[in-house]
Design a protein around this motif. Structure first.
Motif, PDB file in Angstrom:
ATOM      1  N   UNK A  53       0.807  -1.218   0.000  1.00 41.45           N
ATOM      2  CA  UNK A  53       0.000   0.000   0.000  1.00 41.45           C
ATOM      3  C   UNK A  53       0.837   1.264   0.000  1.00 41.45           C
ATOM      4  N   UNK A  54       1.937   1.259   0.761  1.00 42.69           N
ATOM      5  CA  UNK A  54       2.831   2.418   0.774  1.00 42.69           C
ATOM      6  C   UNK A  54       3.441   2.616  -0.609  1.00 42.69           C
ATOM      7  N   UNK A  55       3.853   1.533  -1.239  1.00 47.45           N
ATOM      8  CA  UNK A  55       4.379   1.625  -2.609  1.00 47.45           C
ATOM      9  C   UNK A  55       3.312   2.157  -3.560  1.00 47.45           C
ATOM     10  N   UNK A  56       2.056   1.756  -3.330  1.00 47.71           N
ATOM     11  CA  UNK A  56       0.964   2.194  -4.199  1.00 47.71           C
ATOM     12  C   UNK A  56       0.703   3.690  -4.077  1.00 47.71           C
ATOM     13  N   UNK A  57       0.954   4.261  -2.892  1.00 44.71           N
ATOM     14  CA  UNK A  57       0.790   5.709  -2.730  1.00 44.71           C
ATOM     15  C   UNK A  57       1.758   6.451  -3.657  1.00 44.71           C
ATOM     16  N   UNK A  58       3.030   6.039  -3.645  1.00 42.96           N
ATOM     17  CA  UNK A  58       3.998   6.650  -4.553  1.00 42.96           C
ATOM     18  C   UNK A  58       3.642   6.402  -6.006  1.00 42.96           C
ATOM     19  N   UNK A  59       3.161   5.198  -6.307  1.00 47.10           N
ATOM     20  CA  UNK A  59       2.787   4.856  -7.675  1.00 47.10           C
ATOM     21  C   UNK A  59       1.608   5.709  -8.154  1.00 47.10           C
ATOM     22  N   UNK A  60       0.736   6.099  -7.233  1.00 45.51           N
ATOM     23  CA  UNK A  60      -0.406   6.942  -7.601  1.00 45.51           C
ATOM     24  C   UNK A  60       0.052   8.241  -8.240  1.00 45.51           C
ATOM     25  N   UNK A 180       1.728   2.927   7.395  1.00 44.82           N
ATOM     26  CA  UNK A 180       0.876   2.952   6.212  1.00 44.82           C
ATOM     27  C   UNK A 180      -0.143   4.085   6.314  1.00 44.82           C
ATOM     28  N   UNK A 181      -0.800   4.216   7.463  1.00 43.53           N
ATOM     29  CA  UNK A 181      -1.813   5.250   7.642  1.00 43.53           C
ATOM     30  C   UNK A 181      -1.205   6.647   7.563  1.00 43.53           C
ATOM     31  N   UNK A 182      -0.012   6.816   8.128  1.00 42.08           N
ATOM     32  CA  UNK A 182       0.663   8.119   8.083  1.00 42.08           C
ATOM     33  C   UNK A 182       1.027   8.490   6.645  1.00 42.08           C
ATOM     34  N   UNK A 183       1.575   7.522   5.899  1.00 48.44           N
ATOM     35  CA  UNK A 183       1.934   7.773   4.500  1.00 48.44           C
ATOM     36  C   UNK A 183       0.686   8.114   3.681  1.00 48.44           C
ATOM     37  N   UNK A 184      -0.408   7.425   3.933  1.00 46.51           N
ATOM     38  CA  UNK A 184      -1.667   7.726   3.246  1.00 46.51           C
ATOM     39  C   UNK A 184      -2.115   9.158   3.516  1.00 46.51           C
ATOM     40  N   UNK A 185      -2.090   9.540   4.795  1.00 49.01           N
ATOM     41  CA  UNK A 185      -2.516  10.894   5.154  1.00 49.01           C
ATOM     42  C   UNK A 185      -1.635  11.947   4.497  1.00 49.01           C
ATOM     43  N   UNK A 186      -0.324  11.719   4.520  1.00 50.58           N
ATOM     44  CA  UNK A 186       0.593  12.666   3.880  1.00 50.58           C
ATOM     45  C   UNK A 186       0.383  12.696   2.367  1.00 50.58           C
ATOM     46  N   UNK A 187       0.081  11.529   1.787  1.00 51.10           N
ATOM     47  CA  UNK A 187      -0.178  11.470   0.352  1.00 51.10           C
ATOM     48  C   UNK A 187      -1.409  12.265  -0.042  1.00 51.10           C
ATOM     49  N   UNK A 188      -2.461  12.174   0.772  1.00 49.58           N
ATOM     50  CA  UNK A 188      -3.683  12.940   0.503  1.00 49.58           C
ATOM     51  C   UNK A 188      -3.397  14.439   0.571  1.00 49.58           C
ATOM     52  N   UNK A 189      -2.667  14.857   1.607  1.00 51.62           N
ATOM     53  CA  UNK A 189      -2.328  16.278   1.753  1.00 51.62           C
ATOM     54  C   UNK A 189      -1.470  16.750   0.589  1.00 51.62           C
ATOM     55  N   UNK A 271      -3.276   9.314 -16.986  1.00 51.20           N
ATOM     56  CA  UNK A 271      -2.895  10.403 -16.113  1.00 51.20           C
ATOM     57  C   UNK A 271      -3.958  11.480 -16.003  1.00 51.20           C
ATOM     58  N   UNK A 272      -3.783  12.361 -15.023  1.00 51.24           N
ATOM     59  CA  UNK A 272      -4.651  13.520 -14.892  1.00 51.24           C
ATOM     60  C   UNK A 272      -5.867  13.345 -14.011  1.00 51.24           C
ATOM     61  N   UNK A 273      -6.283  12.102 -13.750  1.00 51.89           N
ATOM     62  CA  UNK A 273      -7.475  11.834 -12.934  1.00 51.89           C
ATOM     63  C   UNK A 273      -7.164  10.697 -11.973  1.00 51.89           C
ATOM     64  N   UNK A 274      -7.442  10.914 -10.694  1.00 51.29           N
ATOM     65  CA  UNK A 274      -7.219   9.878  -9.698  1.00 51.29           C
ATOM     66  C   UNK A 274      -6.993  10.487  -8.335  1.00 51.29           C
ATOM     67  N   UNK A 275      -6.837   9.628  -7.333  1.00 56.71           N
ATOM     68  CA  UNK A 275      -6.645  10.129  -5.972  1.00 56.71           C
ATOM     69  C   UNK A 275      -5.987   9.065  -5.113  1.00 56.71           C
ATOM     70  N   UNK A 276      -5.347   9.528  -4.038  1.00 54.56           N
ATOM     71  CA  UNK A 276      -4.745   8.614  -3.065  1.00 54.56           C
ATOM     72  C   UNK A 276      -5.839   7.856  -2.311  1.00 54.56           C
ATOM     73  N   UNK A 277      -6.963   8.508  -2.053  1.00 53.16           N
ATOM     74  CA  UNK A 277      -8.087   7.846  -1.385  1.00 53.16           C
ATOM     75  C   UNK A 277      -8.583   6.677  -2.233  1.00 53.16           C
ATOM     76  N   UNK A 278      -8.667   6.883  -3.548  1.00 52.75           N
ATOM     77  CA  UNK A 278      -9.061   5.801  -4.439  1.00 52.75           C
ATOM     78  C   UNK A 278      -8.075   4.650  -4.378  1.00 52.75           C
ATOM     79  N   UNK A 279      -6.781   4.970  -4.296  1.00 52.87           N
ATOM     80  CA  UNK A 279      -5.760   3.933  -4.181  1.00 52.87           C
ATOM     81  C   UNK A 279      -5.941   3.126  -2.901  1.00 52.87           C
ATOM     82  N   UNK A 280      -6.268   3.797  -1.803  1.00 53.43           N
ATOM     83  CA  UNK A 280      -6.542   3.082  -0.551  1.00 53.43           C
ATOM     84  C   UNK A 280      -7.668   2.078  -0.758  1.00 53.43           C
ATOM     85  N   UNK A 281      -8.719   2.498  -1.450  1.00 57.58           N
ATOM     86  CA  UNK A 281      -9.830   1.574  -1.710  1.00 57.58           C
ATOM     87  C   UNK A 281      -9.378   0.414  -2.582  1.00 57.58           C
TER      88      UNK A 281
END
Length: 330
Positions: A53-60, A180-189, A271-281
């Motif tokens: 999941x952490x890798x997926x945040x960067x991949x997003x 994981x949760x911290x990285x997600x929160x930082x990714x959203x911000x 590219x151009x459309x997407x979100x870290x929240x969607x990646x979490x899902x």
């Protein structure tokens, strides 16, 4: 009296489908499997998918820009081996973690520099990086390196917090799940509230238009892949914490699972459309599929990959239909 309404962007349909699918899968698991009706199941789901999941945040961020990063899994392996080797060599675990994360971020930054500086395809550059980082991991250590240090044990066993929700059981949220949760929160911000996030979306939406608007393409690309490398390094740290070892052969396929989670999470490959929240899902969907197959026991483990493959194919087809529809509409 006419009321103005804001038009609905059909490109966000994959995210809506993802949310509906996640609710349906989790609801089905709650109905058919007693062990899923606990807080521990949800926390274990987060913990078990933390590294990917952490890798997926960067991949997003990479996919949002219209790029790709195939080196993620190899960087995970390289990070674990570096941490294990440095700790075994007498260095403090915190120093080992810092050095390993710096190496992973620098590796990603160099990838971004090559992509932008020489106008090279991200697929080929990161493919080369995948082989290079994997080979470098084996150069550092041909065998798994065990990690045995009091500070490391404290991080694994003591760092975290106890979580209790009324009506549910109390459970321990370990350091890996917390990371994981911290990285997600930082990714959203980072994606929603910074100029970097807006620049990434602009590049993914229309690279030429972004250039005309003054978006620093070179700097953004370097920082973008540095972020992906850092997230892969954090994924490696998470893996090292879980296994208490550095393994040069670990992480194979992590990049593919991360890409699948990002796409299933509603991020367009163009590219151009997407979100870290969607990646979490997307991460939770792949995790629930794996957990349900393990709980059911009637289907062998390869069905997890088959299920994710079918989901990924469905979302890719949906994306292509939406893109073609948008082109005809314009």
């Amino acid at each position: 009296m006419a009321v103005a309404t804001r038009g609905w962007d059909r490109r966000h349909l994959p995210l809506i489908v993802t949310a509906v699918l996640l609710v349906a899968l989790y609801s089905g698991a709650l109905v058919f499997y007693d062990s899923t009706r606990s807080l521990r199941f949800l926390v274990d789901l987060i913990k078990g998918n933390a590294a990917m999941g952490i890798c997926a945040v960067g991949m997003t961020f990479v996919i949002l820009s219209g790029g790709i990063d195939l080196s993620v899994g190899s960087v995970v392996a390289l990070t674990t081996v570096l941490v294990g080797t440095l700790v075994a060599g007498g260095y403090h675990p915190l120093l080992a973690l810092g050095v390993s994360l710096a190496v992973s971020a620098a590796f990603g930054a160099m990838t971004g520099y090559l992509i932008h500086g020489f106008s090279l395809p991200p697929f080929l550059v990161t493919l080369a990086g995948m082989f290079f980082a994997r080979g470098l991991a084996f150069v550092v250590s041909m065998q798994p390196v065990g990690i045995d240090h009091p500070t490391f044990d404290w991080i694994v066993d003591e760092l975290g917090f106890s979580l209790a929700i009324p009506g549910l059981d109390r459970t321990w949220v370990a350091a890996t799940a917390l990371l994981f949760l911290v990285v997600l929160a930082l990714g959203v911000i980072l994606s929603r509230s910074t100029s970097f996030g807006r620049n990434v979306l602009a590049i993914g939406g229309d690279r030429q238009a972004a250039l005309l608007m003054g978006v620093p393409l070179g700097a953004t690309t370097v920082w973008l892949y540095a972020l992906s490398g850092l997230c892969a390094g954090l994924g490696g740290v998470t893996t090292a914490l879980i296994d208490s070892a550095g393994k040069p052969n670990i992480g194979a396929g992590v990049e593919l699972e991360a890409i699948a989670s990002v796409v299933i999470g509603g991020t367009l490959l163009t590219g151009g459309v997407g979100s870290v929240v969607g990646t979490l899902m997307g991460v939770m969907i792949t995790g629930i599929v794996r957990a349900v197959l393990n709980l059911d026991g009637r289907l062998p483990s390869p069905w997890h990959h088959i299920s994710i493959g079918l989901l990924l194919l469905s979302f890719i087809v949906m994306q292509q239909v939406l893109i073609r529809s948008a082109r005809r509409a314009s």
